[in-house]
Write an enzyme that holds these catalytic residues in place. Sequence first.
Site, PDB file in Angstrom:
ATOM      1  CB  SER A  35      -0.740  -0.013   0.979  1.00  0.00           C
ATOM      2  OG  SER A  35      -1.492   1.495   1.402  1.00  0.00           O
TER       3      SER A  35
ATOM      4  CE1 TYR B 119      -3.470  -1.632   4.754  1.00  0.00           C
ATOM      5  CE2 TYR B 119      -3.220  -0.010   4.042  1.00  0.00           C
ATOM      6  CZ  TYR B 119      -3.219  -1.293   3.876  1.00  0.00           C
ATOM      7  OH  TYR B 119      -3.719  -1.350   3.018  1.00  0.00           O
TER       8      TYR B 119
END
Length: 256
Positions: free
Chosen positions: A143, A155
């Site tokens: 990401s 994350y």
Amino acid sequence: MDLQLKGKTAVVTGATRGIGRAIADLFAEEGANVAICARNADQVAETVAALKAKGVNAWGDVVDIADGPALKAFVTKAGETLGGIDILVSNASALVQGAREADWKAMFDIDLMGAVNAFEAAKPFLEMAAETRGDACMVITSSVSAAEATSASAYGAMKAAQIHYAKGLAKEGAAKHIRCNVVSPGTVFFEGGVWGNVKAGMPAFFDQMIKRNPTGRMATPEEVAAATVFLASPRSAFTTGINMLVDGAISARVNF
């Protein structure tokens, strides 16, 4: 362009919806056999049937990516069932943004160890494919959040760890023609996905995020899949260890 994928075998984790499904579909459209896994049995069965309808061999199973032994067993069975593994795509994600202990554990177990365990199980098959056909590859879905931080987040940190891991695999595997690359999407929209739910529940915030991207929109899963499948193909045989951003220029950093 012929991506030279016909007859090859790809294993894709988290592949019944969104980016993973688009990746599996595109591999099949390019003539590759595909093994997939996810947590929902009905979605796995529907995806396998749809892949077979494209004229390739497909197989799937229900797997909890956080269960390391179960994930390894799935990858091994995929290789045995489909006659080898040329390509491994570690796509499954816990998709949690917080910084609680449970968030860190979920991201570690699924995003990072999911990639590690999947590769360890696929390694003998990838080595055989590279030896016999000259190229094998792993692609990890990371990401843009790996390099963009506004607060402490499991994350982003675990997505960054994936990129570091991939570079190490690329260095180790280069002499054996086993490549490893990363695709890092920015915001990706599809109904039922993270941003689909944001649009439905927080439309003002969704509009704000759309305005942040210079393209004026979010990516489609198919656009991320196109980058993934190209990097996985023999057409990219000299490309290894890279992190390809597919973010519509939403990030500001320069990628040297």
